[in-house]
Design a protein around this motif. Structure first.
Motif, short mmCIF file in Angstrom:
data_model
loop_
_atom_site.label_atom_id
_atom_site.label_comp_id
_atom_site.label_asym_id
_atom_site.label_seq_id
_atom_site.Cartn_x
_atom_site.Cartn_y
_atom_site.Cartn_z
N ASP A 186 0.83 -1.21 0.00
CA ASP A 186 0.00 0.00 0.00
C ASP A 186 0.86 1.26 0.00
OD1 ASP A 186 -2.60 1.48 0.44
OD2 ASP A 186 -1.54 2.04 2.27
N ARG A 187 2.01 1.23 0.68
CA ARG A 187 2.91 2.38 0.68
C ARG A 187 3.55 2.59 -0.68
NH1 ARG A 187 6.94 2.49 5.72
NH2 ARG A 187 8.02 0.96 4.46
N LEU A 188 3.69 1.51 -1.43
CA LEU A 188 4.34 1.55 -2.73
C LEU A 188 3.40 2.01 -3.84
CD1 LEU A 188 6.75 0.76 -4.58
CD2 LEU A 188 5.90 -1.59 -4.51
N ARG A 189 2.13 1.73 -3.67
CA ARG A 189 1.17 1.91 -4.77
C ARG A 189 0.89 3.39 -5.05
NH1 ARG A 189 -2.38 -0.93 -2.75
NH2 ARG A 189 -2.07 -2.88 -3.89
N LEU A 190 0.81 3.71 -6.35
CA LEU A 190 0.36 5.02 -6.81
C LEU A 190 -0.89 4.86 -7.65
CD1 LEU A 190 3.71 6.71 -7.98
CD2 LEU A 190 2.47 7.13 -5.85
N ASP A 191 -1.84 5.78 -7.47
CA ASP A 191 -3.02 5.84 -8.32
C ASP A 191 -3.30 7.31 -8.62
OD1 ASP A 191 -4.21 6.88 -6.01
OD2 ASP A 191 -5.15 4.97 -5.46
N GLU A 192 -4.38 7.58 -9.32
CA GLU A 192 -4.67 8.96 -9.70
C GLU A 192 -4.82 9.86 -8.48
OE1 GLU A 192 -7.67 9.68 -12.54
OE2 GLU A 192 -6.86 8.30 -14.03
N ASN A 193 -5.47 9.35 -7.42
CA ASN A 193 -5.66 10.17 -6.22
C ASN A 193 -4.34 10.50 -5.55
OD1 ASN A 193 -8.45 10.28 -6.49
ND2 ASN A 193 -8.78 8.42 -5.28
N ARG A 194 -3.45 9.54 -5.48
CA ARG A 194 -2.16 9.79 -4.82
C ARG A 194 -1.27 10.71 -5.64
NH1 ARG A 194 -0.73 4.10 -1.62
NH2 ARG A 194 -2.57 4.22 -0.25
N ILE A 195 -1.34 10.58 -6.95
CA ILE A 195 -0.60 11.52 -7.79
C ILE A 195 -1.18 12.93 -7.63
CG2 ILE A 195 -0.05 12.16 -10.17
CD1 ILE A 195 0.09 9.14 -10.77
N GLU A 196 -2.50 13.02 -7.54
CA GLU A 196 -3.12 14.33 -7.33
C GLU A 196 -2.73 14.90 -5.98
OE1 GLU A 196 -4.93 17.59 -8.61
OE2 GLU A 196 -4.70 15.78 -9.81
N ASP A 197 -2.59 14.04 -4.97
CA ASP A 197 -2.12 14.50 -3.65
C ASP A 197 -0.71 15.10 -3.75
OD1 ASP A 197 -4.45 13.75 -2.39
OD2 ASP A 197 -3.66 11.84 -1.65
N MET A 198 0.16 14.47 -4.54
CA MET A 198 1.51 14.99 -4.72
C MET A 198 1.47 16.36 -5.40
SD MET A 198 3.94 11.75 -5.70
CE MET A 198 2.94 11.02 -6.98
N ILE A 199 0.61 16.48 -6.39
CA ILE A 199 0.47 17.76 -7.10
C ILE A 199 -0.06 18.83 -6.17
CG2 ILE A 199 -0.78 18.93 -8.96
CD1 ILE A 199 -0.66 16.19 -10.47
N GLU A 200 -1.05 18.48 -5.36
CA GLU A 200 -1.59 19.44 -4.40
C GLU A 200 -0.53 19.84 -3.39
OE1 GLU A 200 -5.10 17.80 -2.68
OE2 GLU A 200 -6.24 17.86 -4.56
N GLY A 201 0.35 18.90 -3.02
CA GLY A 201 1.46 19.23 -2.13
C GLY A 201 2.37 20.27 -2.74
N ILE A 202 2.68 20.11 -4.03
CA ILE A 202 3.51 21.10 -4.74
C ILE A 202 2.82 22.46 -4.75
CG2 ILE A 202 4.46 21.76 -6.99
CD1 ILE A 202 4.92 18.80 -7.55
#
Length: 413
Positions: free
Chosen positions: A66-82
């Motif tokens: 689960d820590r390794l997995r990326l999906d659209e929501n997690r990528i969006e979270d990274m973008i929101e972090g930026i």
């Protein structure tokens, strides 16, 4: 000259430019990187699926997958972090103290970048983006060394970052990526004092201890998370169940998840059956003898009190009072995140003052110990050291100071 040293030389040269870049230029670069991440989303997810498949075939437990997995929501979270980091105040070339001596010298304590930061991390590919964005905004170049389990994901993410940087006015060499998964490269990295100013290890205890014992480059130690939730005698039990369930089950494979629940003996007979029902067989419960007299759980041994399970397992101990709870945390905790559920102000204050940890909570889940949740946009890791960086490592923890002294011909007598 090794490939690593050549890469570090480029980072060092780029750091001279990045260190004096203005806020607008840095924010623009982050904007283009965020834009490219969205454009590269399908590629990143496809590459991540390779890592997830390999990890599953290698027998990695699901909580760590689960820590390794990326999906659209997690990528969006990274973008929101930026995007959050873009909005934050630039931490560079600020001063919280300026004073003038009797001889007329004016001294300013100014914040400046570290220079080149190396981060060594396991599994979690989101660290690639979090570390880059925090480093860039704080004027630092970043050297990334992820693990073999996330190599495909990290390559795709770094490629997206470099594509984004091409549209900016900053060089691509502000980010470096070690593509070689051989451990000997890590050993070389740990001793490159000429090129690397700071190293941050982020992962399990084995990785962290390896870095601490072998690095000659200064390090910030991020900590493993043997986190506790203490249910006080005055606790609202409905609130306590929600907090304990969230702290243990929301994402058990991360360092701010609860690993031990301490229960005051005065509420144990009421609370423990509720907890047992709440976990509903989804969590392996290991309890002390007092716990086992109330609910049918496995026996907890001495080793369980030290354990960071990172899985659907929890240790439970019935304690006499808040004093015993704090003593238990002092002995077995890792100074990461600790919580008390109580309705007594006196007990809340005692817990806040006496528990030695980077983050201490009253009536809230330990899962909030996170740079994003704290409003930092992201984090380099959670520091459990007692240095300038403790807790989530954000922008303000990635700077050092420079004293500037302005005179008018003064000399020392």
């Amino acid at each position: 000259m090794s490939n690593l040293i050549l890469q570090c030389k480029r980072l060092k040269d780029a750091a001279k430019l990045l260190g004096i870049a203005d806020t607008k230029k840095k924010n623009k670069a982050l904007y283009y990187v965020a834009k490219q991440l969205r454009a590269s989303r399908d590629i990143i997810i496809a590459e991540n699926e390779k890592d997830v498949r390999n990890a599953r075939e290698a027998g990695m437990k699901e909580s760590l997958i689960d820590r390794l997995r990326l999906d659209e929501n997690r990528i969006e979270d990274m973008i929101e972090g930026i995007e959050t980091i873009i909005d934050l105040r630039d931490p560079i070339w600020n001063s919280n103290r300026v004073w003038t001596l009797e001889n007329g010298l004016t001294i300013s304590k100014m914040t400046v970048p570290m220079g080149v930061i190396g981060i060594i991390y396991e599994s979690r590919p989101n660290v690639t983006i979090d570390a880059f964005a925090l480093a860039l905004k704080s004027g630092n170049c970043i050297l990334l060394r992820g693990s073999s389990t996330s190599i495909h994901s990290n390559r795709a993410l770094v490629n997206a970052v470099k594509e984004g940087l091409k549209a900016s006015r900053l060089p691509e060499d502000v980010i470096g990526f070690i593509d070689d998964v051989d451990r000997s490269v890590v050993m070389e990295m740990l001793t490159l004092n000429e090129y690397i100013d700071l190293i941050i290890p982020r992962g399990g205890n084995e990785l962290i201890q390896f870095v601490i014992k072998n690095a000659t480059v200064p390090t910030i130690e991020t900590g493993v998370g043997n986190c506790h939730v203490y249910i006080d005698e005055s606790a609202n039990l409905e609130k306590a169940i929600k907090i304990a369930e969230n702290a243990k089950m929301q994402r058990p494979g991360v360092c701010n998840a609860c690993e031990t629940i301490l229960v005051n003996e005065k509420v144990a007979r009421d609370f423990l059956p509720l907890l047992y029902q709440s976990f509903d067989g989804k969590v392996e419960m290991r309890g002390c003898e007092k716990t086992r007299k109330v609910i049918p759980v496995n026996r907890a041994g001495e080793e369980d009190w030290f354990e960071e399970y990172l899985d659907y397992t929890v240790a439970i101990k019935v304690v006499e009072d808040i004093k015993e709870a704090i003593e238990h945390i002092d002995k077995y905790g890792t100074k990461h995140s600790e919580a008390i559920v109580t309705e007594q102000l006196e007990h809340a204050n005692l817990f806040l003052r006496q528990v030695d940890a980077a983050a201490v909570y009253v009536n809230a889940s330990t899962r909030f110990t996170d740079g994003g949740q704290f409003g930092f946009g992201a984090e380099m890791g959670i520091s459990t050291q007692k240095i300038h960086a403790r807790g989530p490592i954000g922008l303000e923890e990635l700077v050092t100071v420079k004293y500037t002294i302005v005179g008018n011909g003064q000399i020392r007598e």
